[in-house]
Design an enzyme around this catalytic site. Structure first.
Site, short mmCIF file in Angstrom:
data_model
loop_
_atom_site.label_atom_id
_atom_site.label_comp_id
_atom_site.label_asym_id
_atom_site.label_seq_id
_atom_site.Cartn_x
_atom_site.Cartn_y
_atom_site.Cartn_z
N SER A 48 0.85 -1.19 0.00
CA SER A 48 0.00 0.00 0.00
C SER A 48 0.88 1.24 0.00
O SER A 48 1.76 1.39 0.86
CB SER A 48 -0.91 0.01 1.23
OG SER A 48 -1.79 -1.09 1.22
N GLY A 76 -0.46 4.45 -0.05
CA GLY A 76 -1.28 5.60 0.31
C GLY A 76 -1.89 6.25 -0.91
O GLY A 76 -2.48 5.58 -1.77
N GLY A 115 -1.32 4.90 -4.51
CA GLY A 115 -1.89 3.66 -4.99
C GLY A 115 -1.29 2.43 -4.35
O GLY A 115 -1.05 2.39 -3.14
N GLY A 175 -6.98 -0.83 3.78
CA GLY A 175 -6.13 -2.02 3.68
C GLY A 175 -6.93 -3.31 3.82
O GLY A 175 -6.67 -4.30 3.12
N ASP A 176 -7.92 -3.30 4.70
CA ASP A 176 -8.75 -4.49 4.90
C ASP A 176 -9.57 -4.79 3.64
O ASP A 176 -9.72 -5.94 3.25
CB ASP A 176 -9.68 -4.29 6.09
CG ASP A 176 -8.92 -3.93 7.36
OD1 ASP A 176 -7.76 -4.37 7.49
OD2 ASP A 176 -9.48 -3.21 8.20
#
Length: 304
Positions: A213, A215, A218, A245-246
């Site tokens: 990730s 942020g 992308g 993120g989940d």
């Protein structure tokens, strides 16, 4: 079925206000509280998107009834442990900034970890992908995440881990099919400031595909072989990023469970679902425009 394990679930409260003035008193609307923790959030998103899922988690007995009521139609195996559940508070400013306070959690009895493993082991025949996601409570076994992943990989089932620190490294050594750290977690675990170097360090330990990730920039996909890719939306979205993120993990799991291993497809869905979560007020859900967001992605190859 996609099986999620949340070693350190929480009651997640979200407070929304115009802005925080440090040191001042704020009058706010009542907080919205729901059962959470990263693996439970993954299960919520999967259920919302129509995928069969089961959430396994050790839950503080004092708050077990609240968890059971809040999860509602989401199938779950909640294993009671003494005391209350930990708490997590997200303070969302309407201008786009989110501040999160996470309790560390309480020690879980060793016998409970054996029951978690038994819950996973007994359902492997129905499992298409295993996800172990989130922080780890104090005094948990160092091999906890790796041992759970090994149960699934030994049965030929793809695995995803969203962990940090030593648990991220042990998940890599256990041969996780996919790891999804953010840049900070990757740097802290590997000592590599460059995300690509950090991803390669995890793969040297034994991991498969790494989704990093980035942020607002992308997400990057680093396969063991083949081109390194980055997916980026055409505009920065404002909202609550705590569940992004989940949702990304849920997107990847939804494909792996169906036998899809194409890196571009995994990256695109993970990025789009993560972006769709930012548009929702609470972690554990995604905006209905997931498909439209995926069409807005630009996927490029990163020179290596």
């Amino acid at each position: 079925m996609i099986l999620t394990v949340t070693p350190n679930p929480a009651l997640d409260s979200t407070v929304t206000l115009d802005r925080i003035d440090l040191g001042e008193t704020h009058r706010v609307t009542p907080a919205v509280t729901r059962a959470g923790g990263k693996g439970i959030n993954v299960a919520r998103v999967l259920r919302q998107k129509g995928f069969d899922t089961l959430a396994v988690a050790p839950v503080g007995a004092d708050d077990l009834a609240e968890f059971e009521h809040d999860l509602g139609g989401i199938p779950s195996v909640l294993l009671p442990v003494p005391g209350p559940a930990r708490r997590s508070t997200a303070i969302v400013e309407r201008g786009g900034r989110t501040t999160v306070f996470n309790e560390s959690g309480r020690t879980v009895p060793a016998v409970t970890w054996a029951r978690v493993a038994d819950a996973v082991r007994s359902r492997l025949a129905q499992t298409g992908c295993l996800v172990v996601s989130g922080s780890i409570p104090p005094a948990a076994p160092e091999s906890l995440v790796a041992d759970l992943l090994a149960l699934a990989s030994g049965a030929g089932i793809p695995t995803i881990a969203d962990a940090s620190g030593a648990y991220l490294l042990s998940a890599a050594a256990a041969g996780a099919t996919l790891l999804k750290p953010n840049q900070r977690e990757l740097a802290e675990a590997t000592g590599e400031r460059d995300p690509l170097a950090g991803a390669r360090a995890l793969q040297a330990a034994g991991a498969g595909l790494i989704l990093v990730s980035l942020g607002e920039d992308g997400m990057m996909a680093v396969p063991r072989q083949g081109a390194v890719l980055r997916a980026r939306l055409d505009a920065v979205l404002t909202g609550n990023p705590t569940g992004a993120g989940d949702a990304a993990v849920a997107g990847a799991a939804s494909l792996l469970a169906g036998g899809v291993t194409d890196v571009r497809a995994l990256l695109s869905r993970a990025t789009a679902w993560g972006a769709a979560a930012v548009l929702e007020p609470q972690a554990g859900s995604v905006h209905p425009d997931c498909d439209a967001l995926e069409r807005r992605l630009t996927v490029t190859e990163i020179p290596t």
